[in-house]
Design a protein around this motif. Structure first.
Motif, short mmCIF file in Angstrom:
data_model
loop_
_atom_site.label_atom_id
_atom_site.label_comp_id
_atom_site.label_asym_id
_atom_site.label_seq_id
_atom_site.Cartn_x
_atom_site.Cartn_y
_atom_site.Cartn_z
N GLY A 1 -0.70 -11.40 39.59
CA GLY A 1 -0.62 -9.95 39.45
C GLY A 1 -0.70 -9.51 38.01
O GLY A 1 -1.33 -8.49 37.69
N GLN A 2 -0.09 -10.26 37.11
CA GLN A 2 -0.14 -9.91 35.69
C GLN A 2 -1.55 -10.04 35.14
O GLN A 2 -2.00 -9.20 34.35
CB GLN A 2 0.83 -10.81 34.92
N VAL A 3 -2.27 -11.06 35.56
CA VAL A 3 -3.66 -11.22 35.13
C VAL A 3 -4.51 -10.06 35.65
O VAL A 3 -5.39 -9.55 34.95
CB VAL A 3 -4.22 -12.58 35.61
N ALA A 4 -4.24 -9.64 36.88
CA ALA A 4 -4.98 -8.50 37.43
C ALA A 4 -4.77 -7.24 36.60
O ALA A 4 -5.71 -6.48 36.34
CB ALA A 4 -4.54 -8.27 38.88
N LEU A 5 -3.54 -7.01 36.17
CA LEU A 5 -3.26 -5.85 35.32
C LEU A 5 -3.97 -5.96 33.98
O LEU A 5 -4.53 -4.98 33.48
CB LEU A 5 -1.75 -5.72 35.10
N LEU A 6 -3.97 -7.14 33.41
CA LEU A 6 -4.61 -7.34 32.11
C LEU A 6 -6.12 -7.15 32.21
O LEU A 6 -6.74 -6.60 31.29
CB LEU A 6 -4.29 -8.74 31.58
N GLU A 7 -6.72 -7.59 33.31
CA GLU A 7 -8.16 -7.41 33.48
C GLU A 7 -8.51 -5.94 33.70
O GLU A 7 -9.61 -5.50 33.34
CB GLU A 7 -8.65 -8.25 34.66
N ALA A 8 -7.60 -5.19 34.29
CA ALA A 8 -7.86 -3.76 34.52
C ALA A 8 -7.63 -2.92 33.27
O ALA A 8 -8.17 -1.82 33.14
CB ALA A 8 -6.97 -3.25 35.65
N LEU A 9 -6.85 -3.44 32.34
CA LEU A 9 -6.42 -2.65 31.17
C LEU A 9 -7.59 -2.10 30.36
O LEU A 9 -7.59 -0.89 30.04
CB LEU A 9 -5.51 -3.51 30.30
N PRO A 10 -8.62 -2.89 30.01
CA PRO A 10 -9.71 -2.32 29.20
C PRO A 10 -10.52 -1.25 29.93
O PRO A 10 -11.23 -0.48 29.29
CB PRO A 10 -10.59 -3.55 28.89
N LYS A 11 -10.43 -1.21 31.25
CA LYS A 11 -11.21 -0.25 32.03
C LYS A 11 -10.48 1.06 32.24
O LYS A 11 -11.02 1.98 32.85
CB LYS A 11 -11.55 -0.85 33.40
N MET A 12 -9.26 1.15 31.74
CA MET A 12 -8.43 2.33 31.99
C MET A 12 -8.40 3.25 30.78
O MET A 12 -8.65 2.82 29.65
CB MET A 12 -7.01 1.89 32.36
N GLY A 13 -8.08 4.51 31.03
CA GLY A 13 -7.95 5.48 29.96
C GLY A 13 -6.49 5.76 29.66
O GLY A 13 -5.75 4.90 29.18
N GLY A 14 -6.04 6.98 29.98
CA GLY A 14 -4.65 7.35 29.74
C GLY A 14 -3.66 6.62 30.61
O GLY A 14 -2.44 6.66 30.35
#
Length: 706
Positions: A548-561
């Motif tokens: 789950g933590q890896v999933a959050l980290l992979e999503a992080l660059p694709k997110m804005g605010g």
């Protein structure tokens, strides 16, 4: 020509050449180009002509900062006492480069007036100029230069705040009371204690906050009595002050506030949690777990879960009676596996007709994590789903279109002109401008690799079932996922795209407990437009383990605010993989409030490779993450960053100075003792404590860290 006349001819030519050059420099002073004027001032200063002082005085008023900076240098080279006032004005210039040049120029005059200007302006300038002022005083052979200006600044702040407290208007007195408390001086405590009973509530509340910042435990008794007052602002200030004073003796009074289920109860729980662990604080938290409001009780019980749990007999007694069963069930839900012996007393409540008690029992058995209750939960799910089947049936059998019709798509290009209507040129221009802005934002997001969150297309004309009616079903879905019931993966996948937000949230959270395959489905929900869903799912993914933590980290660059939600979840989660460093460094480079949380996580995972990135982040003078970056560098312990960190010992904000001193303490740097020793005279208690801890062998810098 006679040989003896040749030297005179050469001298005459040299004089004429010099005059020609000087005439050109005087003409350059009138140039429209600032760099030409600045160079002319510099060259004229090099000639050392006393008559040019008036020219430098005029140049000091130039509109261009580059010219004013050179004028300050030239005025300083003259060492004329008459230019001290003008240099003092330049020391207040809006440009930091001009301020620094003026400070160094004043050091060359070397009289008491120049020293007074430097000492006065130290407390009014930013970090860079403050550092230059200290160096200027050293150049002027002032002994203990930094200690002297720090002490002078502290005296000025104390005198100003004391005068304001006694003679100012009410709003000014409120600010002065808080600032006096931050000094931590015994005299400040003596002056603030009588004010906690002032008839003006806002002044009394400010005095209480000041006493909390003062750190003097003599005030604990007087502040604790204010918890019985009826004024919310005064009670809130008292709770905040007690949490800062860190005296567990106040836990009993805070417990009484925590269980009264008022607006300040969550603050009281946070205060108890911040205290050092003692039997008194554990007893208070266990009492809140039984008698607090549902959300407060859950927070207290979750805290006690990590501390080994609470006495089970009182909880068992609550579970034995219908009137008190709800409080017992919510305590079991928070305590989780620590309440395993009470499972036999919890399961009977799964068959209750009261839906509220039944759902509390579902949460409780899910928290305990015993798989033996899965058959009962599956039966309850089937009953609940069957009861809602008719209500949720689509009365329009055809599937609704998933694309908007012409003219109805809110994201499509639209024209304000309607056929048959008069043409509005201004409205057309506005529409065209907004379309260009949308296109630029979309292109910027695409270039950054970010996922644009789009609103979900409605799949129902009208939702026949209100969200509250679906909460029991959502609770059962989440419990089945938490306990990893057979068939839960396929069941929860079906609900992961449900139009109901409660059901979709429960399914996504439950999927995070079902291993890598469940996380792979749940991770897509992090791009949902609903913020509450995003926040809940981010917390669940962070707590689910490395997948789950890896999933959050992979999503992080694709997110804005939304990055803040993910970073907050990671910082509070049980752990973060070491591979997170490159992604978190990217967040630090982008700056903003997200960089603060990213720095905290980098320090937590001991990412030594992030030191250059964190050091580079300190180049941003107005960064809101500066304090957290400094503390992260201290935690990482790279002494090579000590010189960069030490620059912030001169910062104009006390929390930054304290963080810099704490960071130097953590990394074991020993080369800046002169500056740290000077900060022991700082006005603010937190700075003095942090500097003293950094100098003391084996000391702690907890105050600066806080």
């Amino acid at each position: 020509m006679r040989t003896g006349a040749r030297p005179y001819i050469l001298m005459l030519a040299l004089v004429l050449g010099c005059n020609g050059s000087r005439d050109q420099l005087l003409a350059d002073l009138q140039s429209p180009r600032p760099e030409v004027r600045a160079l002319a001032v510099k060259k004229l200063a090099g000639q050392g002509n006393p008559d040019d002082l008036i020219l430098f005085t005029r140049a000091a008023k130039d509109l261009a900062s580059i010219v004013r900076a050179e004028a300050a240098v030239a005025l300083g080279e003259s060492q004329d006492p008459r230019v001290v006032d003008l240099l003092g004005e330049l020391l207040e210039d809006s440009d930091e480069e001009v301020q620094g040049r003026a400070a160094m120029a004043l050091s060359k005059v070397r009289n008491d007036k120049a020293k007074a200007y430097l000492t006065l302006q130290y407390g009014r300038r930013g970090r860079t100029t403050r550092q230059v002022i200290v160096q200027a005083l050293k150049n002027a052979n002032v002994p203990g230069a930094m200690a002297e200006v720090v002490a002078a600044e502290a005296k000025g702040q104390w005198d100003r705040n004391l005068l304001t407290l006694t003679e100012g208007e009410l709003p000014e007195r409120v600010g002065a009371a808080e600032e006096l408390g931050k000094s931590g001086r015994p005299e400040a405590v003596n002056r603030l204690l009588p004010l906690v009973r002032d008839s003006q509530v806002i002044l009394a509340a400010a005095a209480v906050r000041g006493l909390g910042d003062a750190g003097d435990k003599r005030a604990v008794g007087d502040i604790a009595l204010l918890l019985d007052e009826s004024f919310p602002e005064l009670r809130e200030s008292a709770i905040i002050a007690l949490s800062k004073l860190q005296d567990p003796a106040a836990a009993l009074r805070l417990q009484a506030v925590a269980v009264e289920k008022s607006a300040v109860s969550p603050l009281a729980i946070d205060a108890i949690l911040s205290f050092p662990r003692t039997p008194e604080t554990d007893t208070a938290l266990c009492a809140v777990a039984l008698d607090g409001a549902p959300s407060d009780a859950l927070a207290a019980a979750l805290a006690m879960r990590t501390r080994g749990g609470c006495p089970l007999d009182p909880i068992g007694e609550r579970l034995a009676r219908p009137a008190t069963a709800a409080s017992g069930l919510q305590a079991v839900a928070g305590l989780g596996p620590a309440a395993q012996p009470l499972l036999a007393k919890v399961t009977p409540w799964l068959n209750q007709n009261d839906a509220t008690l039944r759902m509390l029992a579902v949460d409780a058995v899910a928290g305990v994590g015993d798989a033996s209750v899965i058959p009962q939960l599956q039966k309850l799910y089937e009953q609940e789903a069957k009861g809602l089947e008719a209500l949720r049936a689509d009365w329009v059998p055809q599937k609704l279109p998933e694309t908007y019709g012409a003219g109805f798509d809110p994201s499509a290009t639209t024209s304000p002109h309607v056929t048959g209507a008069p043409h509005d040129e201004r409205a057309s221009r506005h529409a065209s401008l907004f379309e260009r802005v949308k296109a630029l934002n979309a292109q910027r997001a695409k270039d950054a690799g970010r996922t644009v969150v789009k609103p979900r297309v409605p799949s129902e004309l009208f939702d026949d079932v209100e969200a509250e009616r679906l909460v029991p079903l959502a609770t059962l879905i989440r419990a089945l996922g938490t306990l990893r019931a057979p068939g839960a993966l396929e069941l929860l996948k079906g609900y992961s795209q449900d139009p109901s937000i409660p059901l979709r949230t429960a399914a996504l959270v439950g999927l995070t407990r079902l291993g890598a395959e469940g996380v792979a489905v749940a991770r897509e929900g992090i791009f949902e437009p609903e913020r509450d869903l995003q926040k809940t799912l981010a917390q669940a993914l962070a707590e689910s383990g490395e997948a789950g933590q890896v999933a959050l980290l992979e999503a992080l660059p694709k997110m804005g605010g939304e990055k803040l939600l993910v970073l907050d979840a990671l910082s509070k989660g049980p752990g973060v993989p070491a591979s997170a460093s490159p992604v978190l460094q990217g967040v630090v480079k982008e700056g903003g409030p997200e960089a603060a949380l990213a720095a905290v996580v980098l320090a937590r995972i001991q990412a030594k490779d992030a030191v250059p990135t964190l050091v580079k982040a300190l180049d941003e003078t107005n960064s809101v993450a500066r304090r957290d970056v400094l503390l992260a560098l201290g935690t990482l312990g790279d002494v090579q960053a000590a010189d960069v960190v030490a620059r912030d010992l001169f910062h104009d904000l006390p929390e930054i100075r304290a963080a810099a001193a704490t960071s130097l303490k953590r990394m074991g740097a020993t080369t800046h003792s002169e500056f740290l020793d000077a900060l022991k005279s700082d006005y603010f208690r937190t700075v003095r404590d942090a500097a003293g801890a950094a100098l003391a062998k084996g000391g702690t810098a907890s105050e600066g860290a806080r």
